[in-house]
Design an enzyme around this catalytic site. Structure first.
Site, mmCIF file in Angstrom:
data_model
loop_
_atom_site.group_PDB
_atom_site.id
_atom_site.type_symbol
_atom_site.label_atom_id
_atom_site.label_comp_id
_atom_site.label_asym_id
_atom_site.label_seq_id
_atom_site.Cartn_x
_atom_site.Cartn_y
_atom_site.Cartn_z
ATOM 1 N N GLU A 117 40.275 36.453 46.733
ATOM 2 C CA GLU A 117 39.525 37.890 46.701
ATOM 3 C C GLU A 117 38.196 37.555 45.503
ATOM 4 O O GLU A 117 38.583 36.608 44.792
ATOM 5 C CB GLU A 117 40.424 39.022 45.933
ATOM 6 C CG GLU A 117 41.593 39.419 46.944
ATOM 7 C CD GLU A 117 42.151 40.327 46.383
ATOM 8 O OE1 GLU A 117 42.092 40.939 45.326
ATOM 9 O OE2 GLU A 117 43.111 40.943 47.074
ATOM 10 N N GLY A 174 48.278 49.093 45.975
ATOM 11 C CA GLY A 174 49.285 50.358 45.713
ATOM 12 C C GLY A 174 50.583 50.416 46.569
ATOM 13 O O GLY A 174 51.196 51.347 46.347
ATOM 14 N N THR A 233 41.630 48.280 37.917
ATOM 15 C CA THR A 233 42.057 47.248 39.279
ATOM 16 C C THR A 233 40.769 47.724 40.211
ATOM 17 O O THR A 233 39.713 48.511 39.819
ATOM 18 C CB THR A 233 43.378 47.855 39.860
ATOM 19 O OG1 THR A 233 43.567 47.112 40.973
ATOM 20 C CG2 THR A 233 43.403 49.366 40.154
ATOM 21 N N GLY A 242 51.128 43.179 45.753
ATOM 22 C CA GLY A 242 50.951 42.406 44.471
ATOM 23 C C GLY A 242 51.572 43.173 43.425
ATOM 24 O O GLY A 242 53.020 43.064 43.224
ATOM 25 N N HIS A 243 50.982 44.216 42.751
ATOM 26 C CA HIS A 243 51.427 44.803 41.547
ATOM 27 C C HIS A 243 52.903 45.091 41.591
ATOM 28 O O HIS A 243 53.774 44.847 40.777
ATOM 29 C CB HIS A 243 50.554 45.960 41.006
ATOM 30 C CG HIS A 243 50.930 46.490 39.874
ATOM 31 N ND1 HIS A 243 51.648 47.529 39.592
ATOM 32 C CD2 HIS A 243 50.425 46.045 38.721
ATOM 33 C CE1 HIS A 243 51.700 47.849 38.415
ATOM 34 N NE2 HIS A 243 51.125 47.013 37.564
ATOM 35 N N HIS A 281 42.860 37.174 43.375
ATOM 36 C CA HIS A 281 41.551 37.626 42.861
ATOM 37 C C HIS A 281 41.044 36.778 41.553
ATOM 38 O O HIS A 281 41.542 36.939 40.164
ATOM 39 C CB HIS A 281 41.775 38.950 42.672
ATOM 40 C CG HIS A 281 40.455 39.674 42.329
ATOM 41 N ND1 HIS A 281 40.317 41.084 42.243
ATOM 42 C CD2 HIS A 281 39.017 39.294 42.104
ATOM 43 C CE1 HIS A 281 39.133 41.556 42.131
ATOM 44 N NE2 HIS A 281 38.317 40.582 42.097
ATOM 45 N N ASN A 323 50.060 38.932 46.553
ATOM 46 C CA ASN A 323 48.972 38.775 45.388
ATOM 47 C C ASN A 323 49.833 38.381 44.058
ATOM 48 O O ASN A 323 50.384 39.165 43.688
ATOM 49 C CB ASN A 323 48.219 40.116 45.400
ATOM 50 C CG ASN A 323 47.060 40.170 44.498
ATOM 51 O OD1 ASN A 323 47.272 39.672 43.282
ATOM 52 N ND2 ASN A 323 45.817 40.417 44.783
ATOM 53 N N ARG A 347 50.169 36.010 26.480
ATOM 54 C CA ARG A 347 50.542 35.085 25.378
ATOM 55 C C ARG A 347 49.690 33.744 25.226
ATOM 56 O O ARG A 347 49.782 32.785 24.670
ATOM 57 C CB ARG A 347 52.011 34.447 25.605
ATOM 58 C CG ARG A 347 52.917 35.444 25.255
ATOM 59 C CD ARG A 347 53.001 35.486 23.739
ATOM 60 N NE ARG A 347 53.827 36.690 23.145
ATOM 61 C CZ ARG A 347 55.291 36.730 22.853
ATOM 62 N NH1 ARG A 347 55.656 35.352 22.988
ATOM 63 N NH2 ARG A 347 55.891 37.663 22.610
ATOM 64 N N HIS A 368 42.836 37.580 34.732
ATOM 65 C CA HIS A 368 44.184 37.200 35.064
ATOM 66 C C HIS A 368 44.050 35.743 35.725
ATOM 67 O O HIS A 368 44.259 34.824 34.927
ATOM 68 C CB HIS A 368 44.958 38.085 36.041
ATOM 69 C CG HIS A 368 44.130 38.789 36.982
ATOM 70 N ND1 HIS A 368 43.549 38.444 37.944
ATOM 71 C CD2 HIS A 368 44.292 40.127 37.206
ATOM 72 C CE1 HIS A 368 42.965 39.356 38.643
ATOM 73 N NE2 HIS A 368 43.368 40.435 38.166
HETATM 74 N N1 PXP Z 1 44.015 43.902 48.399
HETATM 75 C C1 PXP Z 1 42.917 43.751 47.673
HETATM 76 C C2 PXP Z 1 41.684 43.608 48.278
HETATM 77 C C3 PXP Z 1 43.095 44.044 46.089
HETATM 78 O O1 PXP Z 1 41.832 43.921 45.394
HETATM 79 C C4 PXP Z 1 44.195 44.127 45.605
HETATM 80 C C5 PXP Z 1 44.548 44.003 44.049
HETATM 81 O O2 PXP Z 1 44.026 43.055 43.586
HETATM 82 C C6 PXP Z 1 45.283 43.983 46.787
HETATM 83 C C7 PXP Z 1 45.133 44.057 48.089
HETATM 84 C C8 PXP Z 1 46.937 44.378 46.021
HETATM 85 O O3 PXP Z 1 47.135 45.560 45.408
HETATM 86 P P1 PXP Z 1 48.320 45.953 44.671
HETATM 87 O O4 PXP Z 1 48.348 44.696 43.375
HETATM 88 O O5 PXP Z 1 48.383 46.991 43.932
HETATM 89 O O6 PXP Z 1 49.500 45.586 45.697
#
Ligand code: PXP
Length: 270
Positions: free
Chosen positions: A84, A208, A114, A229-230, A54, A18, A29, A61
């Site tokens: 997403e 997460g 989130t 992702g994060h 997403h 992600n 910025r 974003h």
């Molecule tokens: N899956 C879904 C459906 C999500 O909404 C997100 C966060 O946008 C993620 C996975 C990824 O989560 P993270 O960024 O915490 O790894």
């Protein structure tokens, strides 16, 4: 539920990256750098099977132009794009215009930081069913982001989704905070994955996940995909995106290999 799965029955575990938070940094910025499409290229070279983005209603974003670029890039590279999206007419129209490989329907509240919880499929059948139907008719694989709750899993099946993505956020947070509920939250995930698979749903998981939690999640044999992702975008600050993704991939693959090397581990986790 403790039906043991063999390696032959289990789906291979894919990794979706992600890239939303590359856009978060860019937008800080209001400029064009760093480019989420470049991050997607790096991710695919590092072992990502697909790209997830997403498009939020508030465009905090990922932008519409990012989706155009990511759709073109993933098509060129022959990799899946997982869009997403909230269950709104605007997002449905965008998904139908792009026809990504997959669309993951998520709940969305403007004030949330989130995606805080899963979609209430059981309570919103009449709102969700037509969107699932129109995306499926357009050839899009439909995933519903839900809590690992048997009621929601049964509702996702009833509404005709191909896939459920189980929300791992509560489990991962409990592990990070060292709370004892982590074990019970993990069991809910494992049992949810088994129930969903028994109904014929493809099962994904995400939210997460970090290096500490990925091994336990990846060892759930019914899972076909993790979306992360994060943590990886954060880790990229320290080690680079390529190295961060390669390490995540290696941890996932090692966890899966251990599940098959030790047939008792599925029961041990039960
Ligand atoms: N899956 C879904 C459906 C999500 O909404 C997100 C966060 O946008 C993620 C996975 C990824 O989560 P993270 O960024 O915490 O790894």
């Amino acid at each position: 539920m403790s039906v043991r799965i063999t390696p032959q029955q289990a789906p291979p575990l894919r990794l979706g990256i992600n890239i939303d938070h590359v856009a978060t940094i860019r937008n800080a910025r209001g400029d064009a750098y760093p480019d989420p499409a470049r991050a997607a290229e790096v991710a695919m070279l590092a072992g990502a099977d697909g790209i997830t983005a997403h498009l939020r209603e508030d465009r905090r974003h990922i932008s519409d132009a990012d989706i155009d670029a990511l759709a073109a890039l993933t098509r060129r590279r022959g990799r899946p794009l997982n869009l997403e999206m909230a269950v709104t007419l605007e997002m449905e129209a965008i998904a139908l215009a792009h026809k990504p490989h997959a669309a993951c329907l998520v709940p969305e509240r403007r004030e949330e930081v989130t995606t805080e919880g899963g979609l209430d499929v059981a309570g919103q059948h009449n709102r969700i069913a037509p969107v699932v139907g129109s995306l499926k008719a357009a050839g899009v694989r439909v995933s519903l982001f839900i809590e690992p709750d048997p009621l929601q899993i049964a509702a996702a099946h009833a509404v005709g989704a191909h896939v459920v993505e189980l929300h791992t956020g509560a489990y991962c947070l409990a592990v990070r905070e060292g709370r004892p509920e982590a074990d019970a939250l993990f069991n809910r995930l494992r049992e949810g994955a088994a129930l969903a698979a028994s109904l014929g749903l493809e099962v994904h998981a995400g939210h997460g996940i970090d290096y500490e939690t990925v091994s336990a999640v990846a060892a759930i044999p019914e899972l076909a995909e993790l979306n992360i992702g994060h943590f990886l975008i954060g880790e990229a600050i320290f080690t680079g995106l390529d190295a961060a993704i390669r390490r995540m991939r290696a941890l996932m693959d090692a966890a899966r290999a251990r599940t098959w090397a030790d047939p008792e581990s599925q029961e041990a986790a039960a």
